[in-house]
Design an enzyme around this catalytic site. Structure first.
Site, PDB file in Angstrom:
ATOM      1  CB  SER A   1      -0.926   0.005   1.215  1.00 54.25           C
ATOM      2  OG  SER A   1      -1.793  -1.106   1.186  1.00 54.25           O
TER       3      SER A   1
ATOM      4  CE1 TYR B   1      -1.569  -4.976   3.992  1.00 54.89           C
ATOM      5  CE2 TYR B   1      -1.229  -4.562   1.651  1.00 54.89           C
ATOM      6  CZ  TYR B   1      -1.275  -4.098   2.947  1.00 54.89           C
ATOM      7  OH  TYR B   1      -1.031  -2.782   3.207  1.00 54.89           O
TER       8      TYR B   1
ATOM      9  CE  LYS C   1       1.777  -4.270   6.228  1.00 50.72           C
ATOM     10  NZ  LYS C   1       2.115  -3.247   5.208  1.00 50.72           N
TER      11      LYS C   1
END
Length: 299
Positions: free
Chosen positions: A46, A135, A164
């Site tokens: 991101s 993610y 994550k």
């Protein structure tokens, strides 16, 4: 007992004012992260603005990162997209070129239930020839991935190796660690916010992938070292320092131009240019960053 702890950097992407990649500044960033002792680098997460880059740029950025980092530290490439075939093709390209793993968001825009997510990652993992990190970023996707879905996926596919978890609090991450690691102790779980690093590790997780480490990798690496050396004073000092440095995220929203401006002030980035329509850093932003650096003794 020495604690397992790792700090990876979700590297920002450097751009020229015309939107082209600034590879000279990018190389400076990678070299500084490695020299300062970061455990790994995530590109095209991101913080990299992957969402505003076309696939040609993304492949070029991935290849540059793979060639530059050259296995000196762990390299994960974010290959998220809304098109499954693009994810598969891009992921296999990165892995073939030498990336250590890829990281993939769930589909965004619409919300998907556990069964749909199970089918989604099952489909991707079956077609991707290498390690995959899930993610989870509910602020940006609109929903979260449950720990029980993660367990099912990791048991179904040995190449789904970690996750994550970008959530500001620790409730969800703590549940992930409890549920997933009780059955799969080698599954890696990282927090996505820098100030959750210590809580993550103390809970039995693996550390964090936090964007502040772009700007202050020396402080983040020292924090990891304190954990590895059972240095309680160093752990506390690291937590308190990072808590104060979290103010960088609040200078403006989105925060990416602020991190780039901070890197410019530290001699790494040539400019704070970002992808359209990301706002540029302002004179006022610059003043706040300088004041924060002065307060913390950062040059």
């Amino acid at each position: 007992m020495k604690m397992k702890a790792a700090y990876l950097t979700p590297a920002i992407t450097m751009f020229h004012a015309d939107g082209s990649l600034d590879l000279d500044s990018q190389k400076k960033l990678y070299e500084n992260l490695i020299a300062q002792g970061m455990d790994g680098i995530l590109v095209e997460g991101s913080s990299s603005e992957f969402f505003a880059m076309n696939m040609e740029q993304r492949r070029a950025m991935a290849k540059f990162a793979i060639d530059t980092i050259d296995h000196r530290v762990k390299l994960i490439v974010g290959t998220s997209s809304m098109v499954a075939d693009e994810i598969i093709s891009f992921s296999n390209y990165c892995l073939e070129q030498g990336a250590d793993a890829v990281m993939i968001l769930p589909p965004y825009y619409f919300h998907f239930d556990d069964e749909a997510l199970l089918q989604y990652y099952d489909h991707l993992a079956s077609a991707i020839d290498g390690p995959i990190y899930i993610y989870n970023f509910p602020d940006n996707t609109g929903y979260t991935i449950s720990p029980h879905t993660v367990v099912k996926l990791a048991k179904l596919h040995s190449n789904i190796v970690g996750m994550k978890d970008t959530i500001s609090g620790m409730d969800h991450t703590r549940e992930l660690i409890k549920v997933v690691k009780s059955e799969l102790p080698d599954f890696e779980i990282y927090s996505g916010f820098d100030d959750n690093f210590a809580h993550n590790v103390l809970s039995g997780g693996d550390g964090c992938i936090g964007a502040l480490s772009n700007v202050v990798p020396e402080l983040c690496a020292a924090w990891v070292k304190a954990f590895r050396n059972n240095d309680l004073d160093g752990i506390a000092k690291g937590q308190q320092t990072i808590n104060r440095l979290m103010d960088l995220y609040t200078v403006r929203s989105p925060f990416l131009p602020v991190l780039k401006e901070a890197l410019k002030l530290r001699g790494i980035a040539a400019s704070s240019s970002s992808t359209f329509p990301m706002p540029n850093a302002t004179v006022e932003d610059d003043a706040q960053i300088r004041a924060l650096f002065h307060r913390e003794g950062i040059r």
